[in-house]
Design a protein around this motif. Sequence first.
Motif, PDB file in Angstrom:
ATOM      1  N   GLU A 168       1.783   9.498  -5.743  1.00 50.57           N
ATOM      2  CA  GLU A 168       2.111  10.979  -5.708  1.00 50.57           C
ATOM      3  C   GLU A 168       3.425  11.494  -6.695  1.00 50.57           C
ATOM      4  O   GLU A 168       3.585  11.727  -6.669  1.00 50.57           O
ATOM      5  N   ALA A 178       0.928  -1.411  -0.313  1.00 51.19           N
ATOM      6  CA  ALA A 178      -0.037   0.020   0.125  1.00 51.19           C
ATOM      7  C   ALA A 178       1.111   1.059   0.296  1.00 51.19           C
ATOM      8  O   ALA A 178       0.207   2.375  -0.745  1.00 51.19           O
ATOM      9  N   ILE A 179       1.540   0.909   0.470  1.00 46.35           N
ATOM     10  CA  ILE A 179       3.257   2.505   1.041  1.00 46.35           C
ATOM     11  C   ILE A 179       3.167   2.551  -0.241  1.00 46.35           C
ATOM     12  O   ILE A 179       3.759   3.985  -0.894  1.00 46.35           O
ATOM     13  N   HIS A 230       4.788  13.768   3.384  1.00 46.44           N
ATOM     14  CA  HIS A 230       6.022  12.985   4.258  1.00 46.44           C
ATOM     15  C   HIS A 230       7.257  13.179   4.657  1.00 46.44           C
ATOM     16  O   HIS A 230       8.166  14.087   3.985  1.00 46.44           O
ATOM     17  N   ARG A 264       1.200   4.309  -2.552  1.00 43.69           N
ATOM     18  CA  ARG A 264       0.561   5.708  -2.813  1.00 43.69           C
ATOM     19  C   ARG A 264       2.301   6.382  -3.043  1.00 43.69           C
ATOM     20  O   ARG A 264       1.870   7.223  -3.656  1.00 43.69           O
ATOM     21  N   TRP A 265       3.420   5.773  -2.694  1.00 41.89           N
ATOM     22  CA  TRP A 265       4.176   6.708  -3.689  1.00 41.89           C
ATOM     23  C   TRP A 265       4.389   6.892  -5.053  1.00 41.89           C
ATOM     24  O   TRP A 265       4.639   7.457  -5.416  1.00 41.89           O
TER      25      TRP A 265
END
Length: 159
Positions: free
Chosen positions: A49, A41-42, A80, A45-46
Motif C-alpha cells: 500500500e 502478512a500485515i 486503516h 500489505r502495508w
Amino acid sequence: MHVRPATDADLDELVDVQGEASVVALAHVFPQATHPFPRAAILGRWRAELHDPGVAVYVSTDQDERITGFAARRGDELLHFGTAVGTWGSGLAGVLHDALVATYPHELDRIWLRVFDENHRARRFWEKQGWRPNGRTSRSPFAPHPVLAEYELHLSAHS
C-alpha cells in the motif's frame, strides 16, 4: 502530535503499534491462541500500500518521532486507522481522525470504512466522530473471517 506521510523506514514500528493495539482490542475477535496477529502478512500489505500511488499512508508521531498512530486512505475509502495503546483515551485518535479527513479531496461528499462488527470500542469512536453504519457488511480476509460493518461519513455534515 505531528502527522506526516509514512515511509519504508516506518513500517516495522507501524506494524508493532498496530499489532499491540490489535491484540488488546480484538482478542475476542481473533483469539491469539488460534489466530495470532499475522505480522508478516500485515507488513506485506502495508509495504504494497505504501508503494501504491492510489493509497495515501500517514503516521502520527510524538516529540521523539515515535509512531503514535497510523492511517491510510484510497479514493473515498478509509483503509486503516489506529493509535498506540498508550495513547488510548488521550484524544489523539480524534485529532488524527480530523487530520486524515482533511486530506480527502474536497469534491467528495461521502467517505466510507469497514470496522469489525464486534469491535465495540472502535464503533463507539467512529460514531462519536459522526460516522454512521450503512447496513452493508463483508468478511475479513483473515481467519476466522469475522464480519466487517461498513460505515460512512458525509463530509458536508462533518465540516
